[in-house]
Scaffold this motif. Structure first.
Motif, PDB file in Angstrom:
ATOM      1  N   THR A 108      -8.738   3.601  -0.497  1.00  0.00           N
ATOM      2  CA  THR A 108      -7.852   2.727  -0.783  1.00  0.00           C
ATOM      3  C   THR A 108      -8.098   1.359  -1.717  1.00  0.00           C
ATOM      4  N   LYS A 109      -9.435   1.299  -1.586  1.00  0.00           N
ATOM      5  CA  LYS A 109      -9.789   0.126  -2.275  1.00  0.00           C
ATOM      6  C   LYS A 109     -10.215   0.588  -3.815  1.00  0.00           C
ATOM      7  N   GLU A 148      -6.815   1.355  -5.674  1.00  0.00           N
ATOM      8  CA  GLU A 148      -6.261  -0.175  -6.038  1.00  0.00           C
ATOM      9  C   GLU A 148      -6.738  -0.403  -7.297  1.00  0.00           C
ATOM     10  N   LYS A 183      -1.609  -2.726  -5.439  1.00  0.00           N
ATOM     11  CA  LYS A 183      -1.959  -2.699  -3.874  1.00  0.00           C
ATOM     12  C   LYS A 183      -1.017  -1.570  -3.311  1.00  0.00           C
TER      13      LYS A 183
END
Length: 275
Positions: A146-147, A150, A156
């Motif tokens: 996810t990081k 993003e 986000k």
């Protein structure tokens, strides 16, 4: 006059139920359940007769709490189906918190009735110009993925976007060919819903962006706005006011739709096309 008023009430109830079943029948909701509790549940956890049908008491409570991971936690100490067991007791025992006939001692076979291939065809077919059939593939973005994603996209991800469901579209006929991949997106903010979808061709270019439901303004025309995204790919610019012309008088909503389009495009390109 009384009959007219009653008719209006019935229409409002039907409208509300339509919203509930449309939103909660999206596969991302039971995928969030899996992310939270570690196993895949049945659509009957929230629905009376499977995905797309009316919500049961647990499904209605989940909706009222926000339809997210926090909503599951908020409901754990409640007894939605009034069978004497908390929702968490039932979930841990793999019985149905939305059906009083299913208890920790007698869970029944509701988990064997999983609808892993529930496909919202009426929405998906609006993303393609030819008759199509669909298969499903999934991805799960853990905290690290996810990081990384993003940082790549500059936006986000929502909880639902961390567990995307991809719909692989195939032409119909004797020799079906894969013609694209679709991804649906939605949000509920202040009890207002946004439901949309994006389709890409097999090269990863956007073939269509469609908004199925919005509550910003009734009858708001979106075709010219969404048409700007056709042909865009992951290295295209998505700057509202420059490469993307905003909806007149709705710059914030334009930015929101643009962000969903960009994230959906990247999710399809990095995870959906590889499925």
């Amino acid at each position: 006059m009384k009959n007219i008023s009653n008719a209006k009430i019935v229409l409002v109830i039907l409208f509300v139920l339509t919203i509930f079943t449309t939103v909660l029948s999206f596969p991302s909701k039971w995928r969030l359940f899996e992310l939270k509790y570690g196993y895949r549940t049945s659509c009957n956890t929230c629905h009376t007769e499977g995905g797309g049908t009316e919500n049961n008491d647990y499904g209605m409570a989940y909706h009222r709490k926000g339809e997210n991971l926090a909503a599951f936690s908020a409901l754990e100490n409640s007894d939605s189906d009034q069978d004497g067991f908390t929702n968490l007791d039932e979930i841990e025992a793999k019985s149905n918190p939305g059906d009083s006939r299913s208890t920790p001692g007698k869970p029944g076979n509701f988990l064997s009735e999983q609808e892993a291939q529930f496909i919202p065809k009426k929405l998906l077919e609006k993303l393609f110009s030819v008759p199509v059939s669909f298969t499903i593939s999934y991805a799960t973005l853990d905290s690290l993925k996810t990081k990384e994603f993003e940082r790549l996209v500059g936006l986000k991800l929502t909880e639902d976007e961390r567990v995307p469901t991809f719909y692989q579209a195939y032409s119909t006929g004797a020799a079906p060919n894969r013609i694209g991949t679709a991804l649906l997106f939605f949000e509920m903010e202040h009890h207002k819903h946004l439901v949309g979808g994006l389709a890409c061709d097999t090269t990863g270019k956007i073939s269509k962006l469609a908004i199925f439901k919005q509550q910003v303004k009734k009858g708001l025309s979106l075709e010219a706005f969404t048409g700007q995204f056709v042909g865009k790919k992951s290295d295209s610019d998505f700057k509202v006011g420059q490469q993307v012309q905003p909806l007149p008088s709705y710059p914030t909503f334009s930015q929101k739709l643009t962000d969903y389009a960009k994230k959906s495009l990247f999710l399809i390109n990095y995870y959906g096309l590889k499925s």
